[in-house]
Design an enzyme around this catalytic site. Structure first.
Site, PDB file in Angstrom:
ATOM      1  N   ASP A 167     -23.364  76.862 -23.443  1.00 55.24           N
ATOM      2  CA  ASP A 167     -22.217  77.178 -24.303  1.00 55.24           C
ATOM      3  C   ASP A 167     -21.735  78.595 -24.021  1.00 55.24           C
ATOM      4  O   ASP A 167     -22.498  79.435 -23.524  1.00 55.24           O
ATOM      5  CB  ASP A 167     -22.618  77.084 -25.784  1.00 55.24           C
ATOM      6  CG  ASP A 167     -23.043  75.679 -26.171  1.00 55.24           C
ATOM      7  OD1 ASP A 167     -22.646  74.730 -25.477  1.00 55.24           O
ATOM      8  OD2 ASP A 167     -23.790  75.555 -27.165  1.00 55.24           O
TER       9      ASP A 167
HETATM   10  N1  URA Z   1     -28.146  73.586 -26.326  1.00 57.50           N
HETATM   11  C1  URA Z   1     -27.094  74.143 -26.979  1.00 57.50           C
HETATM   12  O1  URA Z   1     -26.857  73.869 -28.129  1.00 57.50           O
HETATM   13  N2  URA Z   1     -26.325  75.007 -26.303  1.00 57.50           N
HETATM   14  C2  URA Z   1     -26.549  75.371 -25.025  1.00 57.50           C
HETATM   15  O2  URA Z   1     -25.813  76.199 -24.475  1.00 57.50           O
HETATM   16  C3  URA Z   1     -27.639  74.793 -24.359  1.00 57.50           C
HETATM   17  C4  URA Z   1     -28.429  73.902 -25.033  1.00 57.50           C
END
Ligand code: URA
Length: 234
Positions: A106
């Site tokens: 993310d």
């Molecule tokens: N899980 C999440 O919620 N976000 C990420 O960036 C990676 C794994």
């Protein structure tokens, strides 16, 4: 490694297009093992042959594999009309045509990310069938509990399917180390969400037995070493 066309392998190094290579060859600027190359389609063995361009040795690699310490605020994409991407962070000498992030984090997640131009490799490490483990540190808005650990181990149900059993360890009162073997959308945040907790910071610290390099500052990347590549390939 199989022999490759001279123009293809040189263009893959990033500094020249195939057209550039043709022009360099036609003006006698490329040599293979000390002999001036006469044809751009001449075959070279990237592991054995010594190639020079304008007298300078070129290290031939079929593909590139980079370890990036992703900072918050950049998106896991190759190109984006508005946002800075992880590929934008790769410095010129390491940047190659076709480089992309193998997997997504993310925008606000930090930590370990692999960038490559090798589609087969990316597919192998990302395929859910291969169960490559990924470990994260998650800072929560509340204390980590034993109930969370039990729920993660049983497999958290999400609306798009049940997660595989995951390992959760309490590191500090509100900090957990979590290992998952799949990569569903916002998976860690949603798993904690089911347990009533919000993730306030998330960092990936390892992937396939390979740890985030502590010497890499956020935003920096370096090439993976041969043994690291072998370890993550499994
Ligand atoms: N899980 C999440 O919620 N976000 C990420 O960036 C990676 C794994």
């Amino acid at each position: 490694m199989k022999p490759e066309r001279l123009d293809k392998i040189l263009a893959a190094q990033g500094g020249w297009s195939r057209k550039d290579v043709k022009a360099l060859v036609s003006r006698g600027a490329v040599a293979v093992n000390g002999q001036t190359a006469l044809r751009p389609e001449q075959k070279v063995d990237p592991e054995r042959d010594q190639v020079t361009v304008e007298g300078r040795a070129v290290t031939l690699r079929r593909h590139i594999y980079l370890l990036l310490n992703k900072p918050a605020g950049v998106v896991s994409a190759t190109r984006d009309p508005r946002e800075r991407t992880v590929v934008d962070l790769v410095p010129e000498p390491l940047r190659r045509r076709g480089i992309f992030p193998a997997g997504r984090l993310d925008k606000d997640t930090t930590g370990m990310m692999i960038l490559t131009d090798d589609g087969d490799f990316a597919h192998r490490i990302l395929s859910p069938r291969n169960h490559v483990p990924k470990t994260y540190l998650a800072r929560l808005d509340r204390p980590v509990t034993a109930e969370m650990e039990t729920a993660f181990a049983a497999g958290i149900p999400l609306k798009d399917g049940d997660c595989l059993p995951a390992r959760l360890e309490r590191v500090e009162e509100d900090l957990a180390r979590v290992t998952i073997c799949e990569g569903m959308y916002h998976q860690i945040k949603r798993m904690f969400g089911v347990c009533g907790a919000r993730v306030v910071a998330l960092q990936r610290i390892s992937m396939g037995g390979l740890e985030l390099d502590g010497t890499l500052a956020e935003g920096e990347c370096r090439e993976l070493r041969k043994e690291e590549l072998a370890r993550i390939r499994g």
